[in-house]
Design an enzyme around this catalytic site. Structure first.
Site, PDB file in Angstrom:
ATOM      1  N   PRO A  92       0.808  -1.223   0.000  1.00 61.53           N
ATOM      2  CA  PRO A  92       0.000   0.000   0.000  1.00 61.53           C
ATOM      3  C   PRO A  92       0.838   1.269   0.000  1.00 61.53           C
ATOM      4  O   PRO A  92       0.325   2.349  -0.291  1.00 61.53           O
ATOM      5  CB  PRO A  92      -0.840  -0.114   1.283  1.00 61.53           C
ATOM      6  CG  PRO A  92      -0.134  -1.110   2.123  1.00 61.53           C
ATOM      7  CD  PRO A  92       0.553  -2.050   1.193  1.00 61.53           C
ATOM      8  N   GLU A 119       3.343  -6.979   8.851  1.00 57.40           N
ATOM      9  CA  GLU A 119       3.633  -5.560   8.617  1.00 57.40           C
ATOM     10  C   GLU A 119       4.516  -5.335   7.393  1.00 57.40           C
ATOM     11  O   GLU A 119       4.904  -4.210   7.107  1.00 57.40           O
ATOM     12  CB  GLU A 119       4.337  -4.968   9.853  1.00 57.40           C
ATOM     13  CG  GLU A 119       3.478  -4.953  11.113  1.00 57.40           C
ATOM     14  CD  GLU A 119       2.227  -4.111  10.937  1.00 57.40           C
ATOM     15  OE1 GLU A 119       2.341  -2.956  10.492  1.00 57.40           O
ATOM     16  OE2 GLU A 119       1.131  -4.614  11.242  1.00 57.40           O
ATOM     17  N   ARG A 161      -3.235 -10.069 -19.916  1.00 57.81           N
ATOM     18  CA  ARG A 161      -4.168  -9.828 -21.026  1.00 57.81           C
ATOM     19  C   ARG A 161      -3.565  -8.917 -22.098  1.00 57.81           C
ATOM     20  O   ARG A 161      -4.105  -8.811 -23.195  1.00 57.81           O
ATOM     21  CB  ARG A 161      -5.488  -9.248 -20.506  1.00 57.81           C
ATOM     22  CG  ARG A 161      -5.379  -7.874 -19.924  1.00 57.81           C
ATOM     23  CD  ARG A 161      -6.690  -7.454 -19.256  1.00 57.81           C
ATOM     24  NE  ARG A 161      -7.784  -7.346 -20.195  1.00 57.81           N
ATOM     25  CZ  ARG A 161      -8.048  -6.277 -20.933  1.00 57.81           C
ATOM     26  NH1 ARG A 161      -7.262  -5.207 -20.825  1.00 57.81           N
ATOM     27  NH2 ARG A 161      -9.067  -6.241 -21.759  1.00 57.81           N
ATOM     28  N   ASP A 176     -10.224   0.104 -23.924  1.00 60.97           N
ATOM     29  CA  ASP A 176     -10.412  -0.076 -22.483  1.00 60.97           C
ATOM     30  C   ASP A 176     -10.302   1.247 -21.741  1.00 60.97           C
ATOM     31  O   ASP A 176      -9.644   2.184 -22.205  1.00 60.97           O
ATOM     32  CB  ASP A 176      -9.331  -1.012 -21.909  1.00 60.97           C
ATOM     33  CG  ASP A 176      -9.561  -2.460 -22.280  1.00 60.97           C
ATOM     34  OD1 ASP A 176     -10.660  -2.790 -22.727  1.00 60.97           O
ATOM     35  OD2 ASP A 176      -8.619  -3.259 -22.113  1.00 60.97           O
TER      36      ASP A 176
END
Length: 273
Positions: A92, A119, A161, A176
């Site tokens: 993150p 963590e 993809r 897309d």
């Protein structure tokens, strides 16, 4: 392309055997190797974590198992003919994973994923391998998961993809959301299929008009409308040069105006679509 994933939950990666990724593996377009980090532990408890220096809650993944695992995987990959590895660290605290990053990674021949738990991984591991290969620390969103395996699945599908021959139609990803080019900062508009009327709801007339120019313009307008409604931040970031005269007319109707020589901003009196 070769993918290696090191994890303490190999079973989490089973979805890589299905759908487009699974078919690409079966055809030999994508080689996926999932490794159990605990195979590189040497105590009877197969310990992969320890308490953090400096105190605080949670545990940190240890250097030794990760270092030994990555050393062996890199060596075996080279022996198998792989080259130019890239370390992909789902976290993150990484840079946002975008379609642009997916395209960048799809052009690399070998990706090694390090999905962490607890963590995270002792920082020295990342710093060590950054001296040997490019490292991409990427985040799939502004939230925290229990581990990085779900992020690996997301990144792998987005990257796979884009590989030649994986999609049935090579042009499928051209329009897309976020696709490089005209759609770089736009969301794709709504799509429709048969029957032409369902529960009293008809598809837009323009889609059965046979007029390819009008259809293209309608799709472009719908992309602008959806982006302005759901992701106005994307409109604000767009280069004004990316919009043609018709785009500007549509944005004006939606309540957007260009700054003199600058980007678009939403007028205070703008109303919802």
């Amino acid at each position: 392309m070769r993918l290696d994933v090191v994890t303490i939950f190999p079973e989490y990666l089973e979805p890589l055997n299905v759908s487009l990724v699974g078919k690409a593996r079966a055809r030999g377009q994508l080689g996926v190797h999932v490794h159990d980090l605990r195979d590189w532990t040497y105590d009877r408890h197969n310990t992969v974590d320890d308490t953090p220096y400096g105190g605080g809650p949670g545990m940190v993944m240890k250097t030794e198992p990760w270092g030994d695992a990555l050393d062996d995987i890199v060596a075996s990959g080279y022996e198998a003919g792989a080259h130019d590895p890239v370390l992909v660290v789902p976290t993150p605290s990484g840079r946002p994973f975008t379609q642009e990053v997916a395209v960048e990674l799809s052009e690399r021949p070998w990706l090694i994923f390090t999905p962490a738990r607890y963590e995270g991984i002792d920082r020295r591991v990342i710093d060590e391998y950054a001296t040997r290969m490019p490292v991409h620390e990427v985040s799939i969103g502004d939230y925290v998961l229990a581990g990085g395996e779900a992020a690996v699945l997301v990144i792998t599908e987005a990257v796979a993809r884009l590989l030649p021959g994986v999609l049935g139609n090579a042009e499928s990803h051209r329009d897309d959301s976020f696709a490089p080019g005209a759609m770089a900062n736009l969301l794709e508009g709504p799509v429709y299929t048969k029957p032409p009327t369902w529960r009293g709801r008809a598809i837009p007339d323009v889609l059965v008009s046979g007029h390819h120019g009008k259809i293209a313009r309608w799709r472009r307008d719908q992309a602008l409308c959806r982006t302005a409604r759901n992701r106005p931040d994307l409109i604000e970031r767009c280069d004004p040069a990316a919009f043609d005269k018709k785009d500007r007319e549509t944005l004006s109707i939606l309540g957007w105006a260009p700054e003199p020589g600058g980007r678009f901003w939403r007028r205070p009196e703008a109303v919802e679509e």
